[in-house]
Enzyme design. Structure first.
Site, PDB file in Angstrom:
ATOM      1  N   CYS A   1      -4.248   0.648  -2.189  1.00  0.00           N
ATOM      2  CA  CYS A   1      -4.041  -0.618  -1.486  1.00  0.00           C
ATOM      3  C   CYS A   1      -2.973  -1.484  -2.149  1.00  0.00           C
ATOM      4  CB  CYS A   1      -5.332  -1.414  -1.457  1.00  0.00           C
ATOM      5  SG  CYS A   1      -6.615  -0.763  -0.387  1.00  0.00           S
TER       6      CYS A   1
ATOM      7  N   ASN B   1       0.825  -1.212   0.000  1.00  0.00           N
ATOM      8  CA  ASN B   1       0.000   0.000   0.000  1.00  0.00           C
ATOM      9  C   ASN B   1       0.859   1.262   0.000  1.00  0.00           C
ATOM     10  OD1 ASN B   1       0.560  -0.961   2.652  1.00  0.00           O
ATOM     11  ND2 ASN B   1      -1.065   0.270   3.535  1.00  0.00           N
TER      12      ASN B   1
ATOM     13  N   CYS C   1     -10.593  -3.501  -3.987  1.00  0.00           N
ATOM     14  CA  CYS C   1      -9.543  -4.383  -4.515  1.00  0.00           C
ATOM     15  C   CYS C   1     -10.127  -5.665  -5.089  1.00  0.00           C
ATOM     16  CB  CYS C   1      -8.521  -4.706  -3.439  1.00  0.00           C
ATOM     17  SG  CYS C   1      -7.443  -3.297  -3.095  1.00  0.00           S
TER      18      CYS C   1
ATOM     19  N   GLU D   1       0.240   5.250   0.708  1.00  0.00           N
ATOM     20  CA  GLU D   1      -0.706   6.238   1.219  1.00  0.00           C
ATOM     21  C   GLU D   1      -0.362   7.629   0.726  1.00  0.00           C
ATOM     22  OE1 GLU D   1      -0.890   5.464   5.473  1.00  0.00           O
ATOM     23  OE2 GLU D   1      -2.168   3.715   5.069  1.00  0.00           O
TER      24      GLU D   1
ATOM     25  N   CYS E   1      -9.987  -5.542   0.502  1.00  0.00           N
ATOM     26  CA  CYS E   1     -11.126  -4.623   0.605  1.00  0.00           C
ATOM     27  C   CYS E   1     -12.016  -4.769  -0.633  1.00  0.00           C
ATOM     28  CB  CYS E   1     -10.632  -3.183   0.772  1.00  0.00           C
ATOM     29  SG  CYS E   1     -10.189  -2.362  -0.780  1.00  0.00           S
TER      30      CYS E   1
ATOM     31  N   GLU F   1      -3.112  -4.684  -2.954  1.00  0.00           N
ATOM     32  CA  GLU F   1      -3.626  -5.563  -4.011  1.00  0.00           C
ATOM     33  C   GLU F   1      -3.783  -4.788  -5.321  1.00  0.00           C
ATOM     34  OE1 GLU F   1      -4.788  -4.993  -0.995  1.00  0.00           O
ATOM     35  OE2 GLU F   1      -6.032  -6.632  -0.248  1.00  0.00           O
TER      36      GLU F   1
HETATM   37  N1  THU Z   1      -5.223  -1.670   2.771  1.00  0.00           N
HETATM   38  C1  THU Z   1      -4.671  -2.450   1.788  1.00  0.00           C
HETATM   39  O1  THU Z   1      -3.581  -2.174   1.281  1.00  0.00           O
HETATM   40  N2  THU Z   1      -5.376  -3.545   1.379  1.00  0.00           N
HETATM   41  C2  THU Z   1      -6.578  -3.932   1.907  1.00  0.00           C
HETATM   42  O2  THU Z   1      -7.162  -4.886   1.415  1.00  0.00           O
HETATM   43  C3  THU Z   1      -7.133  -3.221   3.056  1.00  0.00           C
HETATM   44  C4  THU Z   1      -6.495  -1.921   3.386  1.00  0.00           C
HETATM   45  C5  THU Z   1      -4.481  -0.477   3.200  1.00  0.00           C
HETATM   46  C6  THU Z   1      -5.128   0.824   2.843  1.00  0.00           C
HETATM   47  C7  THU Z   1      -4.522   1.760   3.870  1.00  0.00           C
HETATM   48  O3  THU Z   1      -3.258   2.207   3.386  1.00  0.00           O
HETATM   49  C8  THU Z   1      -4.300   0.873   5.082  1.00  0.00           C
HETATM   50  O4  THU Z   1      -4.378  -0.465   4.603  1.00  0.00           O
HETATM   51  C9  THU Z   1      -5.322   1.068   6.189  1.00  0.00           C
HETATM   52  O5  THU Z   1      -6.607   0.963   5.691  1.00  0.00           O
END
Ligand code: THU
Length: 133
Positions: free
Chosen positions: A54, A43, A91, A45, A88, A56
């Site tokens: 994310c 991920n 994704c 941000e 999520c 994925e």
């Molecule tokens: N996140 C992911 O990378 N994948 C997921 O399936 C769930 C959430 C990340 C997004 C954000 O940077 C952090 O996790 C907290 O939500």
């Protein structure tokens, strides 16, 4: 050939590349293709929180920018410290696009959990709705 444990280990390793200073929640994903290739993502941000991407999704983007259009047979996802998390909703849809292009229903490994993508996203909307056959 990569097995479940190896793909989960690749996902855990990918989480080490995460840029997640705001949530402090590092996620890694590893995609396995039918030719044995593994493509990972983590991920990334943003100070404008809602723009965060994310793990994925980043793995899928990496694969598609490498020219892949299908062949996705399995994927693994790992949260901070190897914690079990499932992809999520957004994704799941992004993963479905790549899988559907190759007509596969990849197995999804999340810690001890094992699913298929179609279990996680039943009756998915996909490219066949829009692309000519
Ligand atoms: N996140 C992911 O990378 N994948 C997921 O399936 C769930 C959430 C990340 C997004 C954000 O940077 C952090 O996790 C907290 O939500």
């Amino acid at each position: 050939m990569m097995d479940r444990a190896a793909l989960l280990a690749a996902a855990r390793g990918a989480a080490g590349d995460a840029y997640a200073p705001y949530s402090d929640f590092a996620v890694g994903a590893a995609l396995l293709f039918d030719d044995g290739t593994v493509i990972t993502g983590s991920n990334v941000e943003n100070a404008s929180y809602g723009l965060s991407l994310c793990a994925e999704t980043n793995a899928v983007v990496r694969a598609m920018n490498d020219g892949r259009r299908g062949g996705l047979v399995a994927l693994a996802v790992a949260g901070p410290g190897g914690a079990t998390i499932t992809p999520c909703g957004r994704c799941r849809q992004v993963l479905h696009e790549l899988a559907a292009l190759g007509g596969t229903d990849p197995v999804v490994w999340c810690g001890e959990g094992e699913y298929t993508l179609s279990q996680l996203l039943p009756d998915a909307f996909g490219p066949e709705a829009l692309l000519p056959r």
